[in-house]
Write a protein that holds these residues in place. Structure first.
Motif, PDB file in Angstrom:
ATOM      1  N   GLU A 158      36.550  19.856  90.978  1.00  0.00           N
ATOM      2  CA  GLU A 158      36.449  18.396  91.040  1.00  0.00           C
ATOM      3  C   GLU A 158      37.797  17.724  91.206  1.00  0.00           C
ATOM      4  OE1 GLU A 158      33.880  16.828  87.916  1.00  0.00           O
ATOM      5  OE2 GLU A 158      33.095  18.854  87.627  1.00  0.00           O
ATOM      6  N   GLN A 159      38.842  18.536  91.203  1.00  0.00           N
ATOM      7  CA  GLN A 159      40.203  18.024  91.395  1.00  0.00           C
ATOM      8  C   GLN A 159      40.509  16.849  90.455  1.00  0.00           C
ATOM      9  OE1 GLN A 159      42.909  18.972  93.943  1.00  0.00           O
ATOM     10  NE2 GLN A 159      41.762  20.774  93.273  1.00  0.00           N
ATOM     11  N   LYS A 160      40.250  17.101  89.174  1.00  0.00           N
ATOM     12  CA  LYS A 160      40.577  16.055  88.201  1.00  0.00           C
ATOM     13  C   LYS A 160      40.778  16.675  86.815  1.00  0.00           C
ATOM     14  CE  LYS A 160      35.838  14.832  86.795  1.00  0.00           C
ATOM     15  NZ  LYS A 160      34.828  13.760  86.726  1.00  0.00           N
ATOM     16  N   PHE A 161      41.477  15.935  85.995  1.00  0.00           N
ATOM     17  CA  PHE A 161      41.593  16.280  84.578  1.00  0.00           C
ATOM     18  C   PHE A 161      40.458  15.555  83.855  1.00  0.00           C
ATOM     19  CE2 PHE A 161      45.957  16.298  86.252  1.00  0.00           C
ATOM     20  CZ  PHE A 161      46.376  17.573  85.895  1.00  0.00           C
ATOM     21  N   LYS A 162      39.741  16.272  83.014  1.00  0.00           N
ATOM     22  CA  LYS A 162      38.616  15.677  82.294  1.00  0.00           C
ATOM     23  C   LYS A 162      38.789  15.911  80.798  1.00  0.00           C
ATOM     24  CE  LYS A 162      34.479  13.709  82.345  1.00  0.00           C
ATOM     25  NZ  LYS A 162      34.314  12.318  82.825  1.00  0.00           N
ATOM     26  N   CYS A 163      38.753  14.820  80.051  1.00  0.00           N
ATOM     27  CA  CYS A 163      38.930  14.950  78.607  1.00  0.00           C
ATOM     28  C   CYS A 163      37.576  15.245  77.958  1.00  0.00           C
ATOM     29  CB  CYS A 163      39.520  13.671  78.019  1.00  0.00           C
ATOM     30  SG  CYS A 163      39.849  13.827  76.243  1.00  0.00           S
ATOM     31  N   PRO A 164      37.480  16.296  77.149  1.00  0.00           N
ATOM     32  CA  PRO A 164      36.197  16.670  76.531  1.00  0.00           C
ATOM     33  C   PRO A 164      35.792  15.753  75.376  1.00  0.00           C
ATOM     34  CG  PRO A 164      37.924  18.126  75.729  1.00  0.00           C
ATOM     35  CD  PRO A 164      38.570  17.225  76.750  1.00  0.00           C
ATOM     36  N   CYS A 165      36.709  14.944  74.894  1.00  0.00           N
ATOM     37  CA  CYS A 165      36.378  14.144  73.698  1.00  0.00           C
ATOM     38  C   CYS A 165      35.531  12.919  74.034  1.00  0.00           C
ATOM     39  CB  CYS A 165      37.671  13.733  72.984  1.00  0.00           C
ATOM     40  SG  CYS A 165      38.525  15.134  72.233  1.00  0.00           S
ATOM     41  N   HIS A 166      35.972  12.106  74.958  1.00  0.00           N
ATOM     42  CA  HIS A 166      35.232  10.877  75.269  1.00  0.00           C
ATOM     43  C   HIS A 166      35.063  10.666  76.765  1.00  0.00           C
ATOM     44  CE1 HIS A 166      37.586  10.369  71.496  1.00  0.00           C
ATOM     45  NE2 HIS A 166      36.385  10.130  71.030  1.00  0.00           N
ATOM     46  N   GLY A 167      35.396  11.697  77.528  1.00  0.00           N
ATOM     47  CA  GLY A 167      35.063  11.659  78.947  1.00  0.00           C
ATOM     48  C   GLY A 167      36.064  11.001  79.867  1.00  0.00           C
ATOM     49  N   SER A 168      37.244  10.734  79.416  1.00  0.00           N
ATOM     50  CA  SER A 168      38.218  10.128  80.323  1.00  0.00           C
ATOM     51  C   SER A 168      38.567  11.105  81.454  1.00  0.00           C
ATOM     52  CB  SER A 168      39.498   9.754  79.576  1.00  0.00           C
ATOM     53  OG  SER A 168      39.270   8.675  78.694  1.00  0.00           O
ATOM     54  N   GLY A 169      38.769  10.520  82.649  1.00  0.00           N
ATOM     55  CA  GLY A 169      39.134  11.343  83.805  1.00  0.00           C
ATOM     56  C   GLY A 169      40.458  10.866  84.390  1.00  0.00           C
ATOM     57  N   PHE A 170      41.206  11.820  84.907  1.00  0.00           N
ATOM     58  CA  PHE A 170      42.523  11.501  85.498  1.00  0.00           C
ATOM     59  C   PHE A 170      42.624  12.260  86.823  1.00  0.00           C
ATOM     60  CE2 PHE A 170      42.741  11.559  80.892  1.00  0.00           C
ATOM     61  CZ  PHE A 170      43.462  10.426  80.541  1.00  0.00           C
ATOM     62  N   TYR A 171      43.160  11.587  87.829  1.00  0.00           N
ATOM     63  CA  TYR A 171      43.414  12.266  89.095  1.00  0.00           C
ATOM     64  C   TYR A 171      44.513  13.303  88.915  1.00  0.00           C
ATOM     65  CZ  TYR A 171      40.773   8.423  91.258  1.00  0.00           C
ATOM     66  OH  TYR A 171      39.801   7.505  91.609  1.00  0.00           O
ATOM     67  N   ILE A 172      44.735  14.061  90.005  1.00  0.00           N
ATOM     68  CA  ILE A 172      45.788  15.074  89.959  1.00  0.00           C
ATOM     69  C   ILE A 172      47.169  14.433  89.759  1.00  0.00           C
ATOM     70  CG2 ILE A 172      46.176  15.100  92.463  1.00  0.00           C
ATOM     71  CD1 ILE A 172      46.562  18.157  92.240  1.00  0.00           C
ATOM     72  N   THR A 173      47.258  13.181  90.114  1.00  0.00           N
ATOM     73  CA  THR A 173      48.524  12.461  89.894  1.00  0.00           C
ATOM     74  C   THR A 173      48.742  12.114  88.419  1.00  0.00           C
ATOM     75  OG1 THR A 173      47.387  10.374  90.262  1.00  0.00           O
ATOM     76  CG2 THR A 173      48.453  11.397  92.191  1.00  0.00           C
ATOM     77  N   GLY A 174      47.658  12.150  87.648  1.00  0.00           N
ATOM     78  CA  GLY A 174      47.729  11.725  86.246  1.00  0.00           C
ATOM     79  C   GLY A 174      47.205  10.329  86.026  1.00  0.00           C
ATOM     80  N   ILE A 175      46.867   9.644  87.112  1.00  0.00           N
ATOM     81  CA  ILE A 175      46.343   8.277  86.983  1.00  0.00           C
ATOM     82  C   ILE A 175      44.918   8.327  86.408  1.00  0.00           C
ATOM     83  CG2 ILE A 175      45.687   6.172  88.231  1.00  0.00           C
ATOM     84  CD1 ILE A 175      48.667   6.553  88.231  1.00  0.00           C
ATOM     85  N   ASN A 176      44.660   7.492  85.419  1.00  0.00           N
ATOM     86  CA  ASN A 176      43.323   7.436  84.818  1.00  0.00           C
ATOM     87  C   ASN A 176      42.375   6.654  85.719  1.00  0.00           C
ATOM     88  OD1 ASN A 176      45.134   5.255  84.008  1.00  0.00           O
ATOM     89  ND2 ASN A 176      43.358   4.405  82.931  1.00  0.00           N
ATOM     90  N   PHE A 177      41.110   7.102  85.791  1.00  0.00           N
ATOM     91  CA  PHE A 177      40.149   6.392  86.641  1.00  0.00           C
ATOM     92  C   PHE A 177      38.771   6.290  86.017  1.00  0.00           C
ATOM     93  CE2 PHE A 177      37.397   9.813  88.178  1.00  0.00           C
ATOM     94  CZ  PHE A 177      38.161  10.950  87.895  1.00  0.00           C
ATOM     95  N   GLU A 178      38.508   6.989  84.909  1.00  0.00           N
ATOM     96  CA  GLU A 178      37.191   6.864  84.250  1.00  0.00           C
ATOM     97  C   GLU A 178      37.363   7.108  82.757  1.00  0.00           C
ATOM     98  OE1 GLU A 178      34.456   9.804  85.648  1.00  0.00           O
ATOM     99  OE2 GLU A 178      35.786  11.484  85.175  1.00  0.00           O
ATOM    100  N   GLY A 179      36.391   6.573  82.023  1.00  0.00           N
ATOM    101  CA  GLY A 179      36.438   6.767  80.577  1.00  0.00           C
ATOM    102  C   GLY A 179      37.376   5.774  79.887  1.00  0.00           C
ATOM    103  N   PRO A 180      37.513   5.962  78.583  1.00  0.00           N
ATOM    104  CA  PRO A 180      38.236   4.961  77.771  1.00  0.00           C
ATOM    105  C   PRO A 180      39.768   5.073  77.810  1.00  0.00           C
ATOM    106  CG  PRO A 180      37.416   6.695  76.362  1.00  0.00           C
ATOM    107  CD  PRO A 180      36.920   7.013  77.735  1.00  0.00           C
TER     108      PRO A 180
END
Ligand code: FES
Length: 222
Positions: A158-180
């Protein structure tokens, strides 16, 4: 001549009577004088003194010690002493920098050419670092989620970082785009060492929302 007088026969001892035993002889009566002057019997050898047992209800030294240890005053004193010891250790720990059990802030992460475009390296995740080559740059991202500090996972497909705690997502650049998560992941300082290896410096932190990602210490041009 008269006949010689015959000798008187010797009294003979009466033969023992078979089957009859002599009656025990009674001790000779002791006169009153004898009782007074008789030597007292020798004292019996002194027996080893038996361990004195305390009478029921009599406090022993051990009982007294147990009673003291369990007493409210002793508990309070122990608690106070433990608190003071903890405070002292905490103060020492605060004053003396710990250089032994903390991971180093600067880590070598290999040669730049060992990283491929679009690659996120998990190899240093236990040191709170992702090394990323993307869009002509190599940079190091902190693995700490900017929401509440959990550790996201890199999802390759999915080419993203996904946080297992509350679902935040970050692009490969580190920019946040979903979640809290309220802001992007942070970058560490990065440079090339004398031996040509990339060196990540976690004592330097760069935040995108502050415009710090343009700082040349926050990335390597490739
Ligand atoms: S800690 Fe990562 S989304 Fe909450």
């Amino acid at each position: 001549m008269s006949d010689p007088i015959p000798n008187k026969p010797e009294p003979s001892t009466p033969p023992p009577t078979e089957g009859i035993t002599d009656a025990p002889k009674s001790p000779a009566p002791t006169s009153g004088t004898d009782r007074i002057t008789a030597t007292p019997p020798a004292p019996a050898a002194a027996k080893p003194a038996a361990t004195a047992k305390p009478a029921d209800g009599e406090p022993t030294r051990r009982n007294a010690l147990v009673a003291f240890v369990l007493s409210p005053m002793a508990v309070a004193w122990t608690t106070f002493t433990a608190s003071m010891a903890a405070m002292t250790l905490g103060t020492i720990r605060f004053l003396v920098p710990n250089v032994l059990d903390e991971k180093p802030s600067r880590i070598k992460v290999g040669l730049p050419q060992s990283y491929e475009e679009g690659q996120v390296t998990d190899r240093y995740k236990d040191q709170n670092t992702w090394v990323v080559r993307h869009d002509g740059m190599i940079y190091a991202l902190s693995t700490t989620c900017t929401h509440l500090g959990c550790t996201p996972n890199w999802l390759e497909r999915e080419q993203k970082f996904k946080c297992p705690c509350h679902g935040s997502g970050f692009y490969i650049t580190g920019i946040n785009f979903e979640g809290p998560a309220p802001r992007p992941l942070e970058r560490w300082g990065i440079s090339i060492g004398d031996d040509g290896q990339l060196v990540v410096d976690k004592s330097k932190k760069f935040q995108q929302e502050r415009g710090e990602w343009t700082n040349p210490e926050s990335f390597i041009n490739t």
